[in-house]
Design an enzyme around this catalytic site. Structure first.
Site, PDB file in Angstrom:
ATOM      1  CB  CYS A 185      -0.915   0.011   1.222  1.00  0.00           C
ATOM      2  SG  CYS A 185      -2.115  -1.330   1.314  1.00  0.00           S
ATOM      3  CG  ASP A 211      33.282  23.504  18.537  1.00  0.00           C
ATOM      4  OD1 ASP A 211      34.304  24.063  18.107  1.00  0.00           O
ATOM      5  OD2 ASP A 211      32.465  24.050  19.287  1.00  0.00           O
ATOM      6  CG  ASP A 232      28.231  24.741  21.066  1.00  0.00           C
ATOM      7  OD1 ASP A 232      29.278  24.848  20.393  1.00  0.00           O
ATOM      8  OD2 ASP A 232      27.975  25.445  22.058  1.00  0.00           O
ATOM      9  CG  ASP A 263      30.628  24.227  15.763  1.00  0.00           C
ATOM     10  OD1 ASP A 263      31.811  24.381  15.421  1.00  0.00           O
ATOM     11  OD2 ASP A 263      30.240  24.298  16.936  1.00  0.00           O
TER      12      ASP A 263
END
Length: 755
Positions: A22, A449, A648, A652
């Site tokens: 389906c 980072d 963060d 970045d």
């Protein structure tokens, strides 16, 4: 100025789907609409997520779905997940019970004939009653299955329901043929009408249990939707009053008493309390929140009274974004699902052809195939090689149709993905797409980072070196002077003094010398706080702490001297961006999982290597600009390894986008979260380890499900063609296979993945 015409994604509710075939039919219909680049259709969530290259009218998409034989309920007809699952469960249970209500008498009626060969009271009556009892199971309880199955056949897009519909109707027709033969005195015909009722009853029971299991698989969204507060207490000119959560507006001042849920996202303007943020971060320990701190709606206030200014309401809250991300992830597919989809797209037509072939072979060569049946008749009680060839042909053809339903194949990945992403959401790991689940398990390098990811992202006092050993006195006088400063290092010293419960003295005559330090009068004494060079230029002797200062600088810490006009040098403070608690342990655990960690930062080489040593990272890429971060990621990928990036900040975002899997720290910026594949609501790096383990555990379940789904069909279909598999056993096995993959997916909840 014209309105923008491009839209990225559109989500459609789709009803009437029952299986992977389906979903495949709906996908084909949507992909045929001009402007549609991709479509992910999920039977598990009853939704289609459509990717567009240009603006497309939603009605055109809905029309394509309807033309394929399915429905798109309007906004007024859509149900929330609770109502939808409850309605499905009630409907599935009602149909199964109705089918068994008439099937049980059929079984009782057939036992004498099956055991003793007696068609009581007469063959004609026996066949009439069997047909009469079987009819409600097919035409009432199984009506939706028959309708869906034959509708798909007419549209040349057969589905699982098509196989069930053909198998049961063919069985039922033999009952009508048996009645006609008895009525006109023709040779007797084997009556499978009772078998058709039992097949439908088993099928509907499987659907019922499957509905229960799928409801459990989507329990994460249900839990999230129940977490929000229903009312909020707001403060206004006329005093406090309770309002429905829907009446909250940005800027309202909420009063949150001890033990209450924070109604919506906001910032604390008064009060201090420990808040249980396990909903958001997955961390069990409450965190202290005070004036100026952000809080998230649906988290639980501790023992203090908080006044919170609302900053997000309705769809703009963190909880709403989590629910959207989970729904989006559960509606997407892992790449391996593409293989299952291609097989399913060919499977049903192939099975229809195989069922016809089985019938033809039994009619054309009953002797050769009958030899196999005779050899097995002593082991399998339902095998009767003495039946007429037409009966044996129907027996084999019906068994092939029933056994080969690809329901298990269609459920194998969506259910595991639903449970995995839901489990992650409950623990603060928000997966944006199914593809990230598959890729993350194969990542061999994780790039971190530094600032805000490995470290806290703000300076703090790490070392206190007092000349006379009076650490508290050193912090107190330094904090008293720095209370007049706005410099980040000054604020860090003040926070350290306050965290130690030290009273700050009144400050007078404060003066700041840029790049050097600050001076002020505290309790009648002139206090200087600043760099070593500045203090020495002011006549302060630093010989007593020179070794300590050099040690701190070697650790990439900022050295701040403290002196008074009465005592001279009081001591030194070491200030640095503190490494997050648990970062070293997380890096060690990633290493044990076979992943290499890399530190990527724009900071200077010495500071970067000091932080890397502190957490156990051996590979450092330092002094890179944001654009160079992107190039660094691509260079690592050029080596052939899959690379994940954890960050963060805004700088970045390009690297997160370029990485094979971008992982954003949820405490960071919105743009980092928007460009990532996985968001960690907690700043704790242990969540990275959990995300990797979640990916591996989820995909392990997917592989197991696909294996059993394929193995089941490969093993069972040849038995059905040879006439060794009774249609009833085939239907029961098909239902069990579907339940097995759903149950195996729910086993994820008990997997030891450190969540």
């Amino acid at each position: 100025m014209s309105e923008p015409t491009e839209r990225k994604r559109v989500k459609l509710a789709v009803s009437g789907m029952h299986c992977a075939s389906c979903a495949r039919a709906v996908e084909r219909a949507l992909l045929a609409v001009p402007g549609v680049e991709g479509a992910d259709v999920s039977v598990a969530t009853d939704e289609a997520v459509v990717s567009l290259s240009r603006s497309v009218d939603e009605e055109a998409l809905a029309s394509a779905v309807r033309d394929a034989g399915y429905e798109v309920p309007g906004p007024e007809a859509r149900e929330d997940v609770f109502v939808r699952d409850r309605r499905r469960l009630v409907t599935a249970r009602r149909r199964a019970l109705l089918a068994w209500l008439v099937t049980v008498p059929v079984v009782g009626w057939m036992i004498p004939e099956m055991a003793l060969g007696l068609t009581w009271p007469t063959p004609l009556v026996f066949h009439v009653v069997t047909v009469a009892l079987a009819a409600p199971a097919l035409l009432i309880a199984g009506r939706s299955t028959l309708h869906s199955g034959f509708r798909s056949l007419v549209r040349l897009a057969p589905t699982m329901d098509s196989l069930i519909a053909l198998g049961t109707v063919a069985s039922f027709i033999t009952g009508l043929a048996a009645v006609a033969a008895e009525a006109v005195g023709a040779p007797p015909v084997l009556d499978y009408a009772g078998v058709s009722a039992m097949i439908m009853a088993f099928h509907l029971t499987g659907r019922w249990i499957e509905t229960v299991a799928k409801g459990r698989a989507s329990i994460a969204i249900k839990r999230l939707m129940t977490l929000g507060a229903k009312t909020a207490r707001i403060e206004s000119d006329v005093g406090e009053r309770d309002v429905p959560i829907g009446a909250l507006r940005v800027g309202d001042l909420m009063v949150v008493r001890p033990g209450e849920r924070i109604p919506t996202d906001g910032v604390v303007v008064a009060g201090e309390s420990h808040v249980d943020e396990s909903l958001v971060t997955g961390e069990s320990m409450p965190v202290l929140r005070g004036e100026g701190d952000c809080v998230v709606g649906a988290t639980i206030n501790g023992a203090g009274l908080l006044k919170v200014r609302a900053t997000g309401v309705g769809e703009g809250t963190f909880l709403s974004s989590v629910i959207r991300m989970v729904e989006e992830a559960q509606g997407t597919k892992v790449p391996v699902q593409a293989l299952a989809d291609r097989i399913t797209g060919l499977f049903v037509p192939a099975i229809l052809g195989l069922a016809v072939l089985a019938v033809v072979l039994w009619l054309a060569a009953p002797g050769a195939l009958g030899a196999v049946m005779r050899a097995a008749s002593g082991l399998l009680p339902w095998v009767d090689p003495g039946l007429p060839p037409i009966s044996l042909a129907l027996f084999a053809g019906i068994a092939v149709l029933v056994i080969a339903c690809p329901c298990a194949l269609g459920l194998a990945t969506p259910t595991a993905l639903m449970v995995g992403t839901g489990l992650g959401a409950e623990r603060g790991i928000l997966v944006r797409s199914g593809e990230a689940i598959q890729i993350l398990k194969d990542v061999r390098r994780i790039v971190f980072d530094k600032t805000g990811t490995i470290t806290e992202g703000k300076p703090s006092v790490t070392d206190v070196v007092a000349v006379d050993g009076a650490r508290d006195e050193l912090l107190r006088v330094a904090g008293s002077v720095e209370a007049g400063s706005e410099h980040p290092i000054g604020r860090a010293i003040v926070e350290a003094a306050r965290a130690g419960g030290l009273p700050l003295d009144e400050l007078d005559g404060f003066r700041s010398e840029a790049g050097k330090g600050v001076v002020g009068r505290v309790g009648g004494t002139i206090v200087r706080v600043g760099s070593r060079d500045w203090l020495e230029a002011s006549g302060v002797a630093l010989d007593a702490v020179r070794d300590a200062a050099e040690r701190l600088e070697a650790e990439a810490k900022t050295v701040v001297g403290v002196a008074t006009d009465v005592r001279g040098l009081v001591g030194l403070l070491g200030v640095a961006d503190r490494v997050k608690d648990g970062a070293r342990d997380a890096i060690a655990r990633l290493r044990r999982l076979g992943l290499e960690s890399i530190l990527l930062t724009g900071d200077n080489e010495r500071t970067a290597r000091a932080v890397a040593r502190a957490v156990g990272i051996h590979f450092v890429i330092a002094e890179v600009l944001p654009g160079e971060k992107l190039r660094a990621i691509r260079k690592l990928q050029a080596g052939g390894d899959l690379v994940a990036m954890v960050g963060d900040g805004i700088n970045d975002a390009p690297a997160l986008e370029a990485a094979d899997v971008g992982i954003a720290i949820g405490t960071g910026t919105d743009i980092a979260i928007e460009t990532s594949d996985v968001t960690l609501a907690s700043g704790n790096l242990a969540a990275v380890v959990r995300a990797v383990r979640l990916s591996r555990a989820t995909f392990r379940i997917i592989r197991q499900n696909l294996f059993w789904a394929f193995f089941y069909n490969v093993f069972a279909i040849p038995l059905a063609v040879l006439g060794l598999l009774h249609p009833l056993i085939a239907e029961a096995a098909m239902a069990v296979s579907s339940l097995t993959v759903v149950g195996n997916a729910n086993r994820l909840r008990r997997a030891r993945i450190g969540l």
